[in-house]
Design an enzyme around this catalytic site. Structure first.
Site, PDB file in Angstrom:
ATOM      1  N   LYS A 187     -10.142  -7.045  -5.914  1.00  0.00           N
ATOM      2  CA  LYS A 187     -10.934  -5.813  -6.050  1.00  0.00           C
ATOM      3  C   LYS A 187     -10.024  -4.627  -6.310  1.00  0.00           C
ATOM      4  CE  LYS A 187     -12.574  -6.433  -1.849  1.00  0.00           C
ATOM      5  NZ  LYS A 187     -12.696  -7.809  -1.397  1.00  0.00           N
ATOM      6  N   LYS A 231       0.848  -1.200   0.000  1.00  0.00           N
ATOM      7  CA  LYS A 231       0.000   0.000   0.000  1.00  0.00           C
ATOM      8  C   LYS A 231       0.883   1.251   0.000  1.00  0.00           C
ATOM      9  CE  LYS A 231      -4.337  -1.590   0.466  1.00  0.00           C
ATOM     10  NZ  LYS A 231      -4.687  -2.654   1.400  1.00  0.00           N
ATOM     11  N   LYS A 258      -2.918 -11.146  -9.881  1.00  0.00           N
ATOM     12  CA  LYS A 258      -3.821 -11.801  -8.935  1.00  0.00           C
ATOM     13  C   LYS A 258      -5.207 -11.141  -9.001  1.00  0.00           C
ATOM     14  CE  LYS A 258      -4.296 -10.704  -4.554  1.00  0.00           C
ATOM     15  NZ  LYS A 258      -4.266 -10.524  -3.091  1.00  0.00           N
TER      16      LYS A 258
HETATM   17  P1  TYM Z   1      -9.839 -11.407   1.673  1.00  0.00           P
HETATM   18  O1  TYM Z   1     -11.174 -10.941   2.102  1.00  0.00           O
HETATM   19  O2  TYM Z   1      -8.992 -10.478   0.865  1.00  0.00           O
HETATM   20  O3  TYM Z   1      -9.968 -12.743   0.837  1.00  0.00           O
HETATM   21  C1  TYM Z   1     -10.711 -13.844   1.322  1.00  0.00           C
HETATM   22  C2  TYM Z   1     -10.040 -15.143   0.913  1.00  0.00           C
HETATM   23  O4  TYM Z   1      -9.954 -15.232  -0.511  1.00  0.00           O
HETATM   24  C3  TYM Z   1      -8.617 -15.521  -0.883  1.00  0.00           C
HETATM   25  N1  TYM Z   1      -8.339 -14.880  -2.180  1.00  0.00           N
HETATM   26  C4  TYM Z   1      -7.699 -15.484  -3.192  1.00  0.00           C
HETATM   27  N2  TYM Z   1      -7.196 -16.721  -3.310  1.00  0.00           N
HETATM   28  C5  TYM Z   1      -6.597 -17.031  -4.475  1.00  0.00           C
HETATM   29  N3  TYM Z   1      -6.510 -16.167  -5.550  1.00  0.00           N
HETATM   30  C6  TYM Z   1      -7.021 -14.922  -5.459  1.00  0.00           C
HETATM   31  N4  TYM Z   1      -6.942 -14.089  -6.492  1.00  0.00           N
HETATM   32  C7  TYM Z   1      -7.642 -14.529  -4.237  1.00  0.00           C
HETATM   33  N5  TYM Z   1      -8.223 -13.377  -3.812  1.00  0.00           N
HETATM   34  C8  TYM Z   1      -8.648 -13.621  -2.546  1.00  0.00           C
HETATM   35  C9  TYM Z   1      -7.761 -14.918   0.217  1.00  0.00           C
HETATM   36  O5  TYM Z   1      -6.479 -15.493   0.251  1.00  0.00           O
HETATM   37  C10 TYM Z   1      -8.584 -15.238   1.433  1.00  0.00           C
HETATM   38  O6  TYM Z   1      -8.338 -16.552   1.870  1.00  0.00           O
HETATM   39  N6  TYM Z   1      -7.143 -10.844   5.817  1.00  0.00           N
HETATM   40  C11 TYM Z   1      -8.118 -11.693   5.165  1.00  0.00           C
HETATM   41  C12 TYM Z   1      -9.397 -11.848   5.966  1.00  0.00           C
HETATM   42  C13 TYM Z   1      -9.160 -12.358   7.339  1.00  0.00           C
HETATM   43  C14 TYM Z   1      -8.789 -13.680   7.713  1.00  0.00           C
HETATM   44  C15 TYM Z   1      -8.699 -13.688   9.124  1.00  0.00           C
HETATM   45  C16 TYM Z   1      -8.531 -14.838   6.974  1.00  0.00           C
HETATM   46  C17 TYM Z   1      -9.283 -11.638   8.487  1.00  0.00           C
HETATM   47  N7  TYM Z   1      -8.990 -12.425   9.569  1.00  0.00           N
HETATM   48  C18 TYM Z   1      -8.348 -14.846   9.814  1.00  0.00           C
HETATM   49  C19 TYM Z   1      -8.182 -15.992   7.679  1.00  0.00           C
HETATM   50  C20 TYM Z   1      -8.084 -15.998   9.083  1.00  0.00           C
HETATM   51  C21 TYM Z   1      -8.471 -11.070   3.832  1.00  0.00           C
HETATM   52  O7  TYM Z   1      -8.363  -9.871   3.651  1.00  0.00           O
HETATM   53  O8  TYM Z   1      -9.011 -11.930   2.924  1.00  0.00           O
END
Ligand code: TYM
Length: 325
Positions: A193, A110, A190
């Site tokens: 959003k 970021k 990747k």
């Molecule tokens: P977030 O909301 O960005 O994404 C949710 C899940 O989707 C996976 N993901 C992907 N996997 C493969 N290819 C992609 N292009 C792709 N885009 C998204 C992410 O790896 C994720 O598993 N920080 C986390 C949310 C969170 C969390 C947690 C996860 C908060 N606390 C505790 C696990 C455990 C996040 O922003 O995911």
């Protein structure tokens, strides 16, 4: 085995979220005690409109259920319904080295993109570690972009355990499947959003069609054999099609001298669009039904939070005892 994972309610869910994470959530709920949550506290870092935040939280809950998370089997809840989370976030933060946060990828990315970060973004990995450690989690199914967060979580849990002379926290492991660790977006980066390169799970038919049609391709003519490396369209077809359907497409993709109508990128995009609808239309219909009964969603989330808090109670008791609260 206790399984935990979360998805931020920061916008529309896309097929990267599904293939990279939610599909695995659905599989794993059969194998152990699963806790899945909507990370609506994390989402406050990017959603700064209360009404919208509330709606996105419910949309994310509806998406989980529509895609196969079973709220009877798994605890499905809102992060903000578990007050132990911010408490543990604070306690854990007292042993987190600033340098770890300064070196975290998400923060550095970021910064590199010119954002001026807030404390919430900086401290984001600590809140995520609290999410994970609060329930004696064994396994955390995620995409590769979350790997560093899991490593930090283990480092801090280990440090805390050593500091307080005991096994206060269980050390969790990430589960990342190689084939779906990084789902490419329409431009080949990747899918995210942030990069505006998504194919949205619950977009209108028109929006989805527009997104699929805009997947980046090169200028190989329709009748020529197409390259397979670094081609988001090829990778997405492989994900979305059944093995036997993909074998047909793959043969056409690699064929030289094929009929332009069936061997051009336009035809392959059409195949991807059909696979999308074949896979997701039942979930899309269910999603619309769920969103039409928000009182029921609220009820399910409240019940899920009760289950989650019951798991959190003994861990939080150990933490309070260890640190002297
Ligand atoms: P977030 O909301 O960005 O994404 C949710 C899940 O989707 C996976 N993901 C992907 N996997 C493969 N290819 C992609 N292009 C792709 N885009 C998204 C992410 O790896 C994720 O598993 N920080 C986390 C949310 C969170 C969390 C947690 C996860 C908060 N606390 C505790 C696990 C455990 C996040 O922003 O995911």
């Amino acid at each position: 085995m206790r399984i935990l994972s979360g998805v931020q309610s920061s916008g529309k869910l896309h097929i990267g979220n599904y293939y990279g994470a939610i599909r695995e959530f659905v599989r794993l709920q059969e194998e152990g005690e699963a806790l899945y949550f909507i990370a609506n506290l994390h989402a406050l870092n990017s959603v700064r409109d209360g009404k919208l935040a509330r709606r996105l939280t419910l949309e994310t809950a509806a998406a989980f259920i529509a895609l196969g998370v079973d709220p009877q089997r798994a605890a499905l809840f809102r992060q903000s319904d578990v007050p132990e989370i911010p408490e543990l976030n604070w306690v854990l933060g007292t042993v987190v080295p600033m340098a770890d946060l300064e070196n975290a990828h998400s923060y550095k990315d970021k910064l590199a993109r010119g954002a001026s970060p807030d404390f919430g973004l900086f401290a984001y990995p600590v809140l995520m570690a609290a999410d994970i450690l609060l329930y004696d989690t064994d396994v955390v199914p995620v995409g590769r972009d979350q790997k560093q967060h899991l490593e930090l979580t283990r480092d801090w849990a280990g440090k805390f355990n050593r500091q307080y002379g005991g096994q206060v926290f269980k050390l969790p492991k990430e589960r990342i499947r190689d084939e779906t660790a990084v789902i490419p977006g329409r431009d080949g980066q990747k899918m995210s959003k942030t990069y505006n390169n998504t194919i949205d799970l619950f977009g209108t038919d028109k929006e989805v069609e527009k997104q699929v049609k805009s997947v980046l391709t090169d200028s190989t003519p329709p009748e020529a054999a197409k390259p397979v490396d670094q081609q988001p369209l090829y990778a997405l077809l492989k994900l979305a099609l059944s093995e036997s359907d993909f074998a047909v497409i793959d043969a056409r993709w690699r064929a030289a001298g094929g009929e332009p109508k069936s061997h051009g990128y336009g035809a392959f995009k059409q195949a991807l669009l059909e696979a999308f609808h074949g896979t997701f239309d039942p979930a899309r219909a269910r999603y619309a039904e769920l969103m039409a009964d928000q009182a029921e969603l609220e009820r399910l989330l409240t019940a899920g939070a009760q289950k989650a808090r019951a798991h959190a109670a003994p861990v939080m008791a150990r933490v309070r005892l260890a640190v002297g609260l």
